[in-house]
Design an enzyme around this catalytic site. Sequence first.
Site, PDB file in Angstrom:
ATOM      1  N   PRO A  16       0.856  -1.197   0.000  1.00 33.86           N
ATOM      2  CG  PRO A  16       0.059  -0.995   2.196  1.00 33.86           C
ATOM      3  CD  PRO A  16       0.813  -1.915   1.276  1.00 33.86           C
ATOM      4  CB  CYS A 100       1.162   5.298   8.666  1.00 36.22           C
ATOM      5  SG  CYS A 100       1.474   6.886   7.866  1.00 36.22           S
ATOM      6  CG  ASN A 200       7.290  -3.917   3.083  1.00 37.69           C
ATOM      7  OD1 ASN A 200       7.106  -2.980   3.852  1.00 37.69           O
ATOM      8  ND2 ASN A 200       7.486  -3.732   1.793  1.00 37.69           N
ATOM      9  CG  ASP A 202      15.474  -1.732   2.115  1.00 36.47           C
ATOM     10  OD1 ASP A 202      14.782  -0.734   1.862  1.00 36.47           O
ATOM     11  OD2 ASP A 202      16.243  -1.806   3.077  1.00 36.47           O
ATOM     12  N   GLY A 224       7.240  -2.080  -2.327  1.00 37.17           N
ATOM     13  CA  GLY A 224       6.731  -0.717  -2.436  1.00 37.17           C
ATOM     14  C   GLY A 224       7.547   0.070  -3.441  1.00 37.17           C
TER      15      GLY A 224
END
Length: 323
Positions: A16, A100, A200, A202, A224
């Site tokens: 996301p 976040c 998740n 890199d 991402g």
Amino acid sequence: MYIGNVEIKGYAALAPMAGVADRAFRELCRDFGAAYVVTEMVSSKGVSYNSSKSTELMEISDKERPAGVQIFGNEPETMAQAAITAMKFKPEIIDINMGCPAPKVSGNGCGAALMKNPKLCGEIVKAVSNAVNVPVTVKIRKGWDDNSVNAVEVAQICEANGAKAITIHGRTRMQQYQPYADWNIIREVKQSVKIPVIGNGDIQTAEDAQRMYEETNCDLVMIGRGALGNPWIFMQIYSWFTEERQIPTPSVAEKLWVMLRHIKTLCEYKGEEHGMREARKHAAWYLKGLKGAAKFRNEAGRLTTFKDLETLAGEVYKMNILG
Ligand SMILES: Cc1cc2nc3c(=O)[nH]c(=O)nc-3n(C[C@H](O)[C@H](O)[C@H](O)COP(=O)(O)O)c2cc1C
């Protein structure tokens, strides 16, 4: 692998990303082989106020399934209500944001700040899981800061309260997005829960994805920034694992063609004026490393219509191919 009863085929999911992973980009990444996609984060408070922006963010098209809607907030009941509203769009998964770092989110006790209160994390997961009949997943970080690394504890609490998978980004909130992600914490979380763990942080190449699988034993990887201007990464990872072959980096023509296709869809969904404002950053990512990229960066503001972008693509093609 399965997240709850949802079959996930493939080797890498799209992360996301607020302001980036909108419907146009998610559809593109699914076409290129992303295993599943997750919407930009949606404010549960915004949903409770009937904000049209929040509702738009939850829209999913059939081309992107399986897809998750990600919600953020810190009140179990508001989060549960937001999840119920999200179900109007028939997501396969509801994802809860506990990662976040942005001050306007974590400063209000949401996102990564939830990790400071593991009990509340559990209450939120329980409320959301009880409210919907699709699997609920949680995206966490390593912890708040180096003195409070508690990803294992939070993952276990989320699992005990009904989470069907955990995504972990191997950085603390204080680290934001630099320096390198710690993959050891992904392995530790994987060892400590029975539900699938999605690693998740890199991954820029198929080799990175393989290394993350090997070093952490995770069930899936999520990408991402490595996908920005580079949806090919999903195809490269897919063929790396299924055919043991490396797909070369795309040609200049392919890059420009996909960029135009992506931004055309973006303009269709958001209207040309809004779409082209957002298109500038995507164009910069596609053009990175090509001749003409620096000139484009200086003049990005002049891109106001899709026709401008087509003209630019023509100029870049000439510069790179015809010299
Ligand atoms: C522009 C941008 C927006 C992001 N927005 C979100 C978001 O809405 N929800 C979320 O859980 N993570 C968000 N993230 C974090 C990513 O999902 C991911 O965890 C992080 O970028 C690390 O993965 P990477 O190294 O593959 O980029 C965002 C990251 C970026 C760069």
